[in-house]
Design an enzyme around this catalytic site. Sequence first.
Site, short mmCIF file in Angstrom:
data_model
loop_
_atom_site.label_atom_id
_atom_site.label_comp_id
_atom_site.label_asym_id
_atom_site.label_seq_id
_atom_site.Cartn_x
_atom_site.Cartn_y
_atom_site.Cartn_z
CD GLU A 29 -8.47 -5.66 25.86
OE1 GLU A 29 -8.33 -4.25 25.83
OE2 GLU A 29 -9.29 -6.11 24.56
CE LYS A 62 -11.85 -5.01 27.73
NZ LYS A 62 -12.65 -3.94 27.26
#
Length: 341
Positions: free
Chosen positions: A177, A222
């Site tokens: 992420e 992400k």
Amino acid sequence: MSERIEDIAIKMVSGGKGLLAADESTATIKKRFDAINLVSTEESRRDYREMLFRSEDAMKKYISGVILYDETLFQKAADGTPFVDVIRAAGGIPGIKVDLGAKPMALFPGETVTEGLDGLADRLAKYYDAGARFAKWRGVIAISDTLPSYGSIKANAHALARYAALCQEAKIVPIVEPEVLMDGVPGTQDLARSEEVTRWTLQIIFEALNEERINLEGMILKPSMVIDGKKLRKASVEQVAERTVKVLKETVPSAVPGIAFLSGGQSTEEATAHLSAINSGYDLPWHVTFSYGRALQDSALKAWNGKKENVAAGQREFSHRAEMNSLAAKGSWKKELEKAA
Ligand code: 13P
């Protein structure tokens, strides 16, 4: 027989399902509870998470997995059932946030580097035994006219790649992420600046993942969307979708099975509308879905308001947002469906 990480990764992002990010640290969940004047205790945190995880309709139909925080992974529902079992009973995969937070980066004013690599191999083994099959690590990239610096992107990319390697060795799917913040200083960056910074960040991230020998088929990305700052917010839904798809196609190899966006402070409906636009009208080589925290929880938290008698109302709100985002993951959300509900 242990499942292959490639199969788990596909399961996390396919079939119109997405991830519920319920991995707020104790400090962050306190902030969310402050907004409804609820004291954050182990018990109130349990009651809130139990309300979400026992939303059977939402969990079975729309949620493929839940990102948990350390406390919640080992926590039990009020009747003594471990949360991990509650999630699995609904067909969901339990996951765990393993980073220890973004900390000020020495010699890089205004930027952070995420910590948590020391001892991570041991923690991952413990989390695997507790049932976690995927993990999350968030690197935070500041944005302004002059930020980010190359040094801070490099440092965060390296940490993300080392984390991903440790996960894959432990048979855990890493969610990588890199969050380019939506609001820089003074929070007015436009779409072009967001596009440029997101592209640069993802290029360096994938270089680092390759250097660290990451199996791209056994990870999930992400990212943040390419979006203009909250105070500006002039770009249309279509423009956000177009620029986001463009940058992702330029930087994310098709070997990556899935992209699951964070919501990053977008309103609940904006996050849904953007995801749906991204999934309609473009030929994408990956599954593209949601891994939302606030955009899935905000309305449910308000409806619940910390009261037992509101559990059903909170669950209705959560189910509604989960359903809307599931439609968006298939590119078939329509604004009228919000009003109908
Ligand atoms: P938001 O969707 O609220 O940005 O949270 C997702 C997440 O997991 C951030 O790390």
